[in-house]
Enzyme design. Structure first.
Site, PDB file in Angstrom:
ATOM      1  N   LYS A 145     -12.259  -2.160  -4.482  1.00 29.93           N
ATOM      2  CA  LYS A 145     -13.664  -1.080  -4.584  1.00 29.93           C
ATOM      3  C   LYS A 145     -12.856   0.157  -5.305  1.00 29.93           C
ATOM      4  CE  LYS A 145     -13.097  -2.085   0.398  1.00 29.93           C
ATOM      5  NZ  LYS A 145     -13.803  -2.386   1.323  1.00 29.93           N
TER       6      LYS A 145
ATOM      7  N   LYS B 206       0.755  -1.099   0.220  1.00 30.02           N
ATOM      8  CA  LYS B 206       0.107  -0.061  -0.120  1.00 30.02           C
ATOM      9  C   LYS B 206       0.809   1.244  -0.056  1.00 30.02           C
ATOM     10  CE  LYS B 206      -4.342  -1.266   2.212  1.00 30.02           C
ATOM     11  NZ  LYS B 206      -5.334  -0.930   3.238  1.00 30.02           N
TER      12      LYS B 206
ATOM     13  N   LYS C 187      -6.214  -8.028  -7.732  1.00 33.04           N
ATOM     14  CA  LYS C 187      -7.364  -8.392  -6.799  1.00 33.04           C
ATOM     15  C   LYS C 187      -8.566  -7.460  -7.244  1.00 33.04           C
ATOM     16  CE  LYS C 187      -8.538  -8.227  -1.850  1.00 33.04           C
ATOM     17  NZ  LYS C 187      -8.245  -8.043  -0.516  1.00 33.04           N
TER      18      LYS C 187
END
Ligand code: TRP
Length: 339
Positions: free
Chosen positions: A204, A118, A201
């Site tokens: 959202k 991240k 992945k």
């Protein structure tokens, strides 16, 4: 550590950051519903304190918290069978999180691959909360002495860290207080991938809405997205091994398997050799059958936010009844003075 000392108890959580996707449904919520029943006490949380590790607009955060709650409820989490609440209403999470910040080692945090992914090259600019996040996650779990945590593959390392924290706490204070929690990672869809790129992945936050299925998508949208999902040109293989190296094909077979409660082997046994022109419409129909009622129910629930807030408030009271004595005991063990 003997398992028998601890009540079989499940804890898991979902972050309210952005909307819910098919990945959240198949990889988490559907499995959470399946664990409700006599074998476990089940505690499910909307982890809003985790969401603010990256910036969240306050109005959006409150909405997202309600949407995750609506997703849980619409999919079949029953407040009479499970404790359902949002994390910030039980202040004990943050307090135990602090204690665990003092148990966990900087070197352990430095090994967390999710932070590295991240933060990328920008680690210095991330919040301290994002870095310390796994010790708050350990607190979420251990505050309830949870024995089992259903999570996706990407959270396995954080549950292992939770075990390390429990073991170090027990060792340092010479107690047998926190259980060594077992991660439960099962089913074909613990990792649902992006419909446009099967190596990523389903998220959202990805730029195109076509790459994901949202739990709020209506029947037509679900069907269209699956029919337009990227694939290679070859038909479905005759054996599951033939899916190796074909990430998009693997993903669609996994989604079919998870939606129909079959193994990928059984899906291939039935549909091996089929072309995409045959398989995709079957998958689309199956997804609509399973998901459209849930998105309809979510819309109904979201129209009455006060009712969602009431359910979360009641859940928080039940959660606190378990959490408060565990935190008090922890403070006693650590040597915090109280009357
Ligand atoms: N870290 C999890 C995620 O990003 C969310 C989470 C927070 C969680 N606390 C938890 C999951 C406790 C399981 C148990 O998906």
């Amino acid at each position: 550590m003997t398992e028998a000392k601890f009540t079989p108890r499940v804890f898991s959580g979902i972050k309210p950051s952005g909307g819910l996707t098919l990945g959240n449904y198949l990889g988490a919520i559907k499995r959470f519903v399946g664990m409700q029943g006599p074998a476990f006490e089940t505690i499910y949380c909307v982890v809003d304190l985790h969401a603010i590790t990256v910036w969240q607009d306050p109005v959006d955060l409150r909405n997202a918290t309600r949407e995750v709650a609506a997703g849980y409820l619409a999919a079949g989490i029953d407040p009479a069978k499970s404790v359902l609440f949002n994390q910030s209403q039980v202040h004990e999470h943050a307090e135990l999180g602090w204690i665990f910040n003092c148990v966990a080692r900087v070197g352990w945090m430095n090994r967390m691959t999710q932070f590295k992914e991240k933060a990328g090259a920008n680690a210095e600019k991330q919040s301290l909360g994002l870095y310390a996040y796994p010790s708050l996650m350990a607190a979420d779990i251990l505050l309830y002495h949870a024995t089992h945590v259903p999570v996706g593959e990407d959270q396995k390392q954080h549950v292992e860290l939770t075990r390390d924290i429990a073991a170090k706490f027990n060792h340092d204070y010479k107690v047998d207080f926190f259980p060594l929690t077992t991660p439960v990672i099962d089913g074909p869809a613990t990792r649902v991938m992006n419909l446009r790129d099967g190596t990523k992945k389903m998220s959202k936050s990805g730029e195109s809405d076509m790459e994901r299925i949202n739990m709020t998508d209506d029947a037509d949208t679900i069907s269209k997205k699956l029919k337009k999902a990227r694939t290679d040109a070859a038909p479905l293989p005759e054996k599951v091994e033939g899916l190796e190296g074909r990430p998009e094909a693997q993903n669609l077979v996994d989604i079919f398997a998870a939606l129909s409660d079959m193994t990928p082997e059984a899906v291939i046994a039935e549909h091996g050799g089929a072309g995409w022109g045959t398989f995709k419409p079957l998958l689309a129909d199956l997804a609509v059958e399973k998901l459209a009622p849930i998105s309809g129910e979510m819309a109904r629930l979201m129209a009455d936010p006060a009712e969602i807030d009431r359910i979360l408030g009641q859940g928080a009271e039940k959660a606190r009844a378990i959490a408060a004595p565990v935190l008090k005991r922890t403070y006693d063990i650590v040597g915090m003075l109280r009357n």
